[in-house]
Scaffold this active site. Sequence first.
Site, PDB file in Angstrom:
ATOM      1  N   ASP A   1      43.006  34.845  45.008  1.00 58.74           N
ATOM      2  CA  ASP A   1      42.850  33.665  44.679  1.00 58.74           C
ATOM      3  C   ASP A   1      43.663  32.405  45.685  1.00 58.74           C
ATOM      4  O   ASP A   1      43.425  31.277  45.953  1.00 58.74           O
ATOM      5  CB  ASP A   1      43.239  33.331  43.121  1.00 58.74           C
ATOM      6  CG  ASP A   1      42.138  33.394  42.302  1.00 58.74           C
ATOM      7  OD1 ASP A   1      41.001  33.105  42.952  1.00 58.74           O
ATOM      8  OD2 ASP A   1      42.373  33.455  41.177  1.00 58.74           O
TER       9      ASP A   1
ATOM     10  N   LYS B   1      30.682  36.769  40.735  1.00 59.83           N
ATOM     11  CA  LYS B   1      31.777  37.404  42.011  1.00 59.83           C
ATOM     12  C   LYS B   1      31.208  38.792  42.092  1.00 59.83           C
ATOM     13  O   LYS B   1      31.088  39.603  43.291  1.00 59.83           O
ATOM     14  CB  LYS B   1      33.144  37.465  41.210  1.00 59.83           C
ATOM     15  CG  LYS B   1      33.751  36.075  41.262  1.00 59.83           C
ATOM     16  CD  LYS B   1      35.004  35.768  40.472  1.00 59.83           C
ATOM     17  CE  LYS B   1      35.461  34.344  40.593  1.00 59.83           C
ATOM     18  NZ  LYS B   1      36.474  34.025  39.696  1.00 59.83           N
TER      19      LYS B   1
ATOM     20  N   GLN C   1      40.915  36.344  35.611  1.00 58.86           N
ATOM     21  CA  GLN C   1      39.959  35.311  35.300  1.00 58.86           C
ATOM     22  C   GLN C   1      40.759  34.163  34.290  1.00 58.86           C
ATOM     23  O   GLN C   1      40.986  34.622  33.454  1.00 58.86           O
ATOM     24  CB  GLN C   1      38.375  35.838  34.777  1.00 58.86           C
ATOM     25  CG  GLN C   1      37.419  34.744  34.707  1.00 58.86           C
ATOM     26  CD  GLN C   1      37.048  33.891  36.092  1.00 58.86           C
ATOM     27  OE1 GLN C   1      36.862  34.551  37.162  1.00 58.86           O
ATOM     28  NE2 GLN C   1      36.977  32.534  36.192  1.00 58.86           N
TER      29      GLN C   1
END
Length: 279
Positions: free
Chosen positions: A117, A50, A94
């Site tokens: 997300d 990322k 995460q």
Amino acid sequence: MSAEIIDGKALACSMRKEIAEEIKKLSLQPGLAVVMVGDDPSSAIYVRNKEKACEEVGIKSYTYKLPENTPQSEVEDLVKKLVNDAGINGILVQLPLPKHLDVEKILSLIPPEKDVDGFSAQNVGKMFLGEQSLYACTPHGIIKLIKYAGVDIAGKHAVVVGRSNIVGKPVAALLLAENATVTICHSKTQNLKEITSQADILVVAIGKPHFITADMIKEGATVIDVGTNRVDGKLLGDVDFENAKEVAGNITPVPGGVGPMTITMLMYNTLTACKRANG
Ligand code: NDP
């Protein structure tokens, strides 16, 4: 005739270039914060990927690595601080988090406009209602891939195998929004082969290597293989690619299909969140 391969890497690359171009034209730099607790090796690889993608497109990335035993209150305080930071447009926690942490409570602190997300109940609800929201990255990437393959989704029979909250359900909702006729299958579905064989568009997200065989696919169908299964050090999809490509019209490979699109859509969502936050 062998199927056209839907090249997710090529699409991801061209989308990242477009995102980078757009960011260059902005008067400010979008910011993405990633919170990682503990040192799960797979999570560390995802977080690094990322960061690399952010560098590539010009998004400022902030990575917060907290020790495994960080108490709930400290993780919550960090997320709250990021929520109030105007320079941060997207917040990503995460997963998985260590067992002592209340994942739902932590995720619920992220407001929908920073939920890049696209997993929050608000964003999922808005997506189902057809309202403006941030879509979950993998399902949105799948829609982009189908369109990139030149397939007109409207009116097609789309069959989604798998009904998870992160892939199956949201991709079914997005296909419906694109006017497909959608069937969702899962582990209790009877006569699976009969249903998949009728699919013009077949999306498979079950996590079982080579589960979907060529005889389960309609001739000329578009096949999107979301599965990522590590077997003897090799990454295999949920579709038996070698045989399936002799029947399908278009098909995504694993690796190189859906995978590269997921992080690209995260960059897309961060840019979108930044533009919305700044009018
Ligand atoms: P989950 O394990 O959460 O869900 C699997 C789904 O498959 C469930 O709905 C389950 O049904 C269904 N299923 C299991 N066995 C069968 C069967 N025999 N017949 C029909 N349906 C079945 O998985 P995810 O959705 O999280 O992930 C699926 C795959 O996609 C995994 O390989 C994962 O690694 C990969 N993935 C890849 C991503 C990428 O970026 N490329 C991103 C996310 C996931 P039921 O609900 O009845 O249990």
